[in-house]
Write a protein that holds these residues in place. Sequence first.
Motif, PDB file in Angstrom:
ATOM      1  N   GLU A  61      -1.490  29.099  26.419  1.00  0.00           N
ATOM      2  CA  GLU A  61      -1.693  29.476  27.815  1.00  0.00           C
ATOM      3  C   GLU A  61      -0.460  29.131  28.659  1.00  0.00           C
ATOM      4  O   GLU A  61      -0.017  29.924  29.501  1.00  0.00           O
ATOM      5  N   GLY A  62       0.100  27.948  28.416  1.00  0.00           N
ATOM      6  CA  GLY A  62       1.300  27.562  29.141  1.00  0.00           C
ATOM      7  C   GLY A  62       2.484  28.448  28.802  1.00  0.00           C
ATOM      8  O   GLY A  62       3.291  28.797  29.672  1.00  0.00           O
ATOM      9  N   LEU A  63       2.605  28.820  27.522  1.00  0.00           N
ATOM     10  CA  LEU A  63       3.674  29.722  27.117  1.00  0.00           C
ATOM     11  C   LEU A  63       3.545  31.081  27.806  1.00  0.00           C
ATOM     12  O   LEU A  63       4.541  31.653  28.276  1.00  0.00           O
ATOM     13  N   GLU A  64       2.336  31.587  27.868  1.00  0.00           N
ATOM     14  CA  GLU A  64       2.121  32.887  28.498  1.00  0.00           C
ATOM     15  C   GLU A  64       2.456  32.845  29.986  1.00  0.00           C
ATOM     16  O   GLU A  64       3.032  33.788  30.532  1.00  0.00           O
ATOM     17  N   ALA A  68       5.407  34.996  31.824  1.00  0.00           N
ATOM     18  CA  ALA A  68       5.118  35.849  32.984  1.00  0.00           C
ATOM     19  C   ALA A  68       6.065  35.524  34.142  1.00  0.00           C
ATOM     20  O   ALA A  68       6.539  36.424  34.853  1.00  0.00           O
ATOM     21  N   LYS A  69       6.349  34.250  34.328  1.00  0.00           N
ATOM     22  CA  LYS A  69       7.260  33.833  35.395  1.00  0.00           C
ATOM     23  C   LYS A  69       8.664  34.399  35.174  1.00  0.00           C
ATOM     24  O   LYS A  69       9.278  34.972  36.095  1.00  0.00           O
ATOM     25  N   PRO A  92      15.115  28.406  27.083  1.00  0.00           N
ATOM     26  CA  PRO A  92      15.427  29.591  26.274  1.00  0.00           C
ATOM     27  C   PRO A  92      14.541  29.733  25.039  1.00  0.00           C
ATOM     28  O   PRO A  92      13.986  30.819  24.778  1.00  0.00           O
ATOM     29  N   THR A  93      14.401  28.651  24.249  1.00  0.00           N
ATOM     30  CA  THR A  93      13.594  28.760  23.035  1.00  0.00           C
ATOM     31  C   THR A  93      12.107  28.869  23.364  1.00  0.00           C
ATOM     32  O   THR A  93      11.348  29.512  22.628  1.00  0.00           O
ATOM     33  N   ARG A  94      11.670  28.282  24.466  1.00  0.00           N
ATOM     34  CA  ARG A  94      10.274  28.432  24.882  1.00  0.00           C
ATOM     35  C   ARG A  94       9.958  29.896  25.199  1.00  0.00           C
ATOM     36  O   ARG A  94       8.896  30.416  24.840  1.00  0.00           O
ATOM     37  N   TYR A  95      10.907  30.552  25.867  1.00  0.00           N
ATOM     38  CA  TYR A  95      10.715  31.962  26.220  1.00  0.00           C
ATOM     39  C   TYR A  95      10.684  32.831  24.959  1.00  0.00           C
ATOM     40  O   TYR A  95       9.851  33.741  24.834  1.00  0.00           O
ATOM     41  N   LEU A 101       4.901  34.524  19.723  1.00  0.00           N
ATOM     42  CA  LEU A 101       3.484  34.242  19.516  1.00  0.00           C
ATOM     43  C   LEU A 101       2.606  35.299  20.160  1.00  0.00           C
ATOM     44  O   LEU A 101       1.528  35.626  19.644  1.00  0.00           O
ATOM     45  N   THR A 102       3.035  35.856  21.287  1.00  0.00           N
ATOM     46  CA  THR A 102       2.286  36.957  21.901  1.00  0.00           C
ATOM     47  C   THR A 102       2.252  38.158  20.963  1.00  0.00           C
ATOM     48  O   THR A 102       1.207  38.797  20.765  1.00  0.00           O
TER      49      THR A 102
END
Length: 351
Positions: A61-64, A68-69, A92-95, A101-102
Motif C-alpha cells: 500500500e505504501g509503495l502504491e 502515485a505521488k 529511486p529503487t522504491r519507485y 510489484l504492481t
Amino acid sequence: MSSVISSAPAKIILFGEHGVNRQQPALATATNLRTYCRVTRRTDAGYSLQAQAHHEQGDLEGLEAFKAKIDSLRAANALDQIREEARDFFAPTRYVLAHLLTYLSASTGALGVDVEWHSRLPIGSGLGSGAAASTSMVKAVCTVAGQEIAPAAIAQAAWQGDVIAHGGVASSLDSSTSAYGGLLRYSVAAGAELLPFDSPLNFVVGDTLVAHNTAAVNTHVRRWLEEKPVRMQHFRDMCWIVRQAVLALQTGDQGAIGHLMNLHQLIQEKLGTSVLQAEALIGAALEAGALGAKISGSGGGGVIIALVEPERRDAVTTAIDQAGGRSYSVTTGSEGVRLEPSAVWDDVTQN
C-alpha cells in the motif's frame, strides 16, 4: 524459487553525457565492477530494502501511494519537486519496486520481497551505481516471481529509478548499459544499439571524492541552457565527437579516442559541470601518460576516466591517488545483468 542473486555492471560514459538528454547520441560501456543483489520472497505482501547502513521496511500500500505521488509529479513536469525526492536514499529503487510489484501482482498475486545489495561501487560517483542497483533488482525480483524478462524490459523498468535520481531529466542510457553490457551507442530516439567490441579498453577511473548530486547538476545544465538556447550548439558538438569516436573505435585508434576525450572535457567545462578536483585528476593522469581523460557522468564531482595503455596503467593509477583521488582500474565491454550462483553472496559480502 525463494531466493535469487543477480549482478549488474557499473558503467562509464565515454562521450555524450548531458547531450543524451537533449536528443544527441552517447557512447557508454559496461565495466568489470559489479553490484550484487539478493532478493528473497516473503510470505506476506511487505518489502524491505537493505544497502550498507541504509534500511527500510514497508508494505504494498505504501509503495502504491509513493508511485502515485511520483507519477503525478512526472505528469505535471514538476522537476524541482522530483529533484527533492532524490534526496531520499531509497526513492529511486522504491519507485522501481513499486512498478515491478504492481505489474507482477496481476499474474502472481500479492508479492512481498526482501531486497539486499552489496557493492564496492562508490555511490553517486558517476559509475551508474543507481542503475546497477535497480537493474540487478529487476532481474532478481522477476526471477523470484517466476517471470522471464528481456534486457530491453529490464532497462525500461530500471530507468524509472533514474527519473528520480536524475531530477526528472533522465534517459535510459545508464540502465540500458547495465542491462545489455558491452559497448552501446544510445540516443533517446533510437534507443540502445550494441556495437561490435573485439578488444576491451583499459581505463583508470579516478574518484574525486567530491560528493555530488546528479539531480542538482542536471538542474544546473537545464537552467543554463534555458538562459541562452544558442548554447544547444555545445551538445551538437558532442554529437560530432560521438560520431568520430565510433570511427576511432572501429579502427582501434586509441590515440584518436584519447584526443576526443580531451575535446569533450573542454565542452563539459563550458557547461559548468567540472570542478577543480576533477581537473586536477585529469591533469595528473595526462602527465602520467594517459591517452586522454575526462569527466564521466553528470559531473559536479564524481569520477573522471583516463584511457591508458597497459604499460601506463600503474603510473596513471599512482598519479591519480597522489593528486588526491581514489583510483580504480577497469576494463570495458563486460557482460550485462545476470543471475549468480548462491555461493557468490558469501564471497562478495566477506571479501
